[in-house]
Design a protein around this motif. Structure first.
Motif, PDB file in Angstrom:
ATOM      1  N   LEU A  11       0.775  -1.298  -0.049  1.00 22.69           N
ATOM      2  CA  LEU A  11      -0.047  -0.180  -0.006  1.00 22.69           C
ATOM      3  C   LEU A  11       0.778   1.395  -0.041  1.00 22.69           C
ATOM      4  O   LEU A  11       1.889   1.349   0.766  1.00 22.69           O
ATOM      5  N   PRO A  12       0.457   2.480  -0.709  1.00 24.17           N
ATOM      6  CA  PRO A  12       1.190   3.419  -0.799  1.00 24.17           C
ATOM      7  C   PRO A  12       0.844   4.182   0.621  1.00 24.17           C
ATOM      8  O   PRO A  12      -0.102   4.364   1.088  1.00 24.17           O
ATOM      9  N   VAL A  13       2.023   4.755   1.232  1.00 23.46           N
ATOM     10  CA  VAL A  13       2.000   5.504   2.264  1.00 23.46           C
ATOM     11  C   VAL A  13       1.687   7.004   1.979  1.00 23.46           C
ATOM     12  O   VAL A  13       1.996   7.783   1.221  1.00 23.46           O
ATOM     13  N   PRO A  14       0.272   7.400   2.847  1.00 23.33           N
ATOM     14  CA  PRO A  14       0.217   8.866   2.792  1.00 23.33           C
ATOM     15  C   PRO A  14       1.319   9.862   3.297  1.00 23.33           C
ATOM     16  O   PRO A  14       1.717   9.432   4.191  1.00 23.33           O
ATOM     17  N   GLU A  15       1.343  10.970   2.785  1.00 22.70           N
ATOM     18  CA  GLU A  15       2.393  11.913   3.088  1.00 22.70           C
ATOM     19  C   GLU A  15       1.534  13.053   3.775  1.00 22.70           C
ATOM     20  O   GLU A  15       0.447  13.291   3.565  1.00 22.70           O
ATOM     21  N   ASP A  16       2.417  13.733   4.898  1.00 24.76           N
ATOM     22  CA  ASP A  16       1.732  14.717   5.453  1.00 24.76           C
ATOM     23  C   ASP A  16       1.915  16.066   4.568  1.00 24.76           C
ATOM     24  O   ASP A  16       2.701  16.531   4.359  1.00 24.76           O
ATOM     25  N   ASP A  17       0.744  16.563   4.135  1.00 23.35           N
ATOM     26  CA  ASP A  17       0.449  17.631   3.183  1.00 23.35           C
ATOM     27  C   ASP A  17       0.073  18.737   3.864  1.00 23.35           C
ATOM     28  O   ASP A  17      -0.039  19.859   3.407  1.00 23.35           O
ATOM     29  N   GLY A  18       0.079  18.660   5.538  1.00 22.18           N
ATOM     30  CA  GLY A  18      -0.167  19.704   6.063  1.00 22.18           C
ATOM     31  C   GLY A  18      -1.504  20.339   6.198  1.00 22.18           C
ATOM     32  O   GLY A  18      -1.992  21.129   6.808  1.00 22.18           O
ATOM     33  N   ALA A  19      -2.555  19.660   5.807  1.00 26.44           N
ATOM     34  CA  ALA A  19      -3.759  19.668   5.638  1.00 26.44           C
ATOM     35  C   ALA A  19      -4.705  19.642   6.913  1.00 26.44           C
ATOM     36  O   ALA A  19      -5.811  19.919   7.084  1.00 26.44           O
ATOM     37  N   ALA A  20      -4.070  19.114   7.997  1.00 30.45           N
ATOM     38  CA  ALA A  20      -4.716  19.080   9.187  1.00 30.45           C
ATOM     39  C   ALA A  20      -3.643  19.963  10.317  1.00 30.45           C
ATOM     40  O   ALA A  20      -4.139  20.106  11.510  1.00 30.45           O
ATOM     41  N   ASP A  21      -2.774  20.896   9.884  1.00 33.90           N
ATOM     42  CA  ASP A  21      -2.056  21.598  10.824  1.00 33.90           C
ATOM     43  C   ASP A  21      -2.749  22.633  11.679  1.00 33.90           C
ATOM     44  O   ASP A  21      -2.589  23.051  12.819  1.00 33.90           O
ATOM     45  N   HIS A  22      -3.868  23.033  10.891  1.00 32.56           N
ATOM     46  CA  HIS A  22      -4.722  24.282  11.439  1.00 32.56           C
ATOM     47  C   HIS A  22      -5.983  23.744  12.776  1.00 32.56           C
ATOM     48  O   HIS A  22      -6.324  24.452  13.537  1.00 32.56           O
ATOM     49  N   LEU A  23      -5.586  22.540  12.878  1.00 31.43           N
ATOM     50  CA  LEU A  23      -7.025  21.798  13.731  1.00 31.43           C
ATOM     51  C   LEU A  23      -6.724  22.043  15.158  1.00 31.43           C
ATOM     52  O   LEU A  23      -7.555  22.172  16.007  1.00 31.43           O
TER      53      LEU A  23
END
Length: 190
Positions: A11-23
């Motif tokens: 399975l491909p590993v998801p990368e942290d794209d910063g989409a949750a940094d604001h939470l």
């Protein structure tokens, strides 16, 4: 048809794209979602203590096919194994300070009830058909087979505030153990 209870090794590993940094630090929004026991759950009124809300794309069924290319989408595959991991570690999560545990996806309430029954889950699943939580918190989503689905992430909400976020989540079949380790390393009485 795929075996929903086992993850492919490649399975491909998801990368942290910063989409949750604001939470972290944000107040939980006033969003009421239907739970599998027929109850309405208001995310801004979960009460005191820590609530674990693991958010996932969709749970497959043994008699159905997953969306085309599902195994190639980083972070998509593994919703059943993630639910089973939360089931298997539920007692430990509660002992470590999780007052409530919920699973949440955009699947309808009937679909979610079937998952709770089939997998013998000791916690409620929440249905967010309209992706209202995604709109309120600007949560990451993706498209598959013409559907908009949540990217896998977990919120720890404490006393109405998002205290911690797990994103990206991988591997999903070990995620409850990751949450458990965090709860033990960060006791609520600190």
């Amino acid at each position: 048809m795929s075996n929903l209870y086992e993850l492919p090794a490649d399975l491909p590993v998801p990368e942290d794209d910063g989409a949750a940094d604001h939470l972290p630090g944000r107040r939980a929004p006033h969003v009421e979602l239907l739970g599998t026991a027929g109850e309405s759950v208001a995310l801004d009124a979960l009460g005191s203590g820590r609530s674990v809300i693991y958010i996932y794309p969709l749970t497959g069924r043994p008699d159905g096919d997953l969306p085309q290319g599902w195994n190639d989408i980083p972070g998509a595959r593994g919703c059943t194994t993630e639910a089973c991991d939360f089931r298997d570690h539920h007692g430990e999560l509660v002992a470590a300070g999780a007052v409530r545990v919920f699973g949440l996806s955009s699947q309808d309430d009937e679909y979610q009830r079937e998952v709770v029954e089939r997998l013998h889950l000791p916690f409620a699943m929440l249905s967010d058909l309209g992706l209202r939580l995604a709109d309120e918190l600007n949560l990451p989503t993706f498209e598959a087979d013409g559907m908009t689905l949540y990217r896998r992430l977990t919120l720890i909400i404490r006393n109405g505030v998002i205290e911690h976020v797990f994103y990206p989540v991988f591997p999903p079949n070990e995620h409850a153990q990751q949450v458990l380790a965090w709860l033990r390393e960060n006791p609520a009485d600190r």
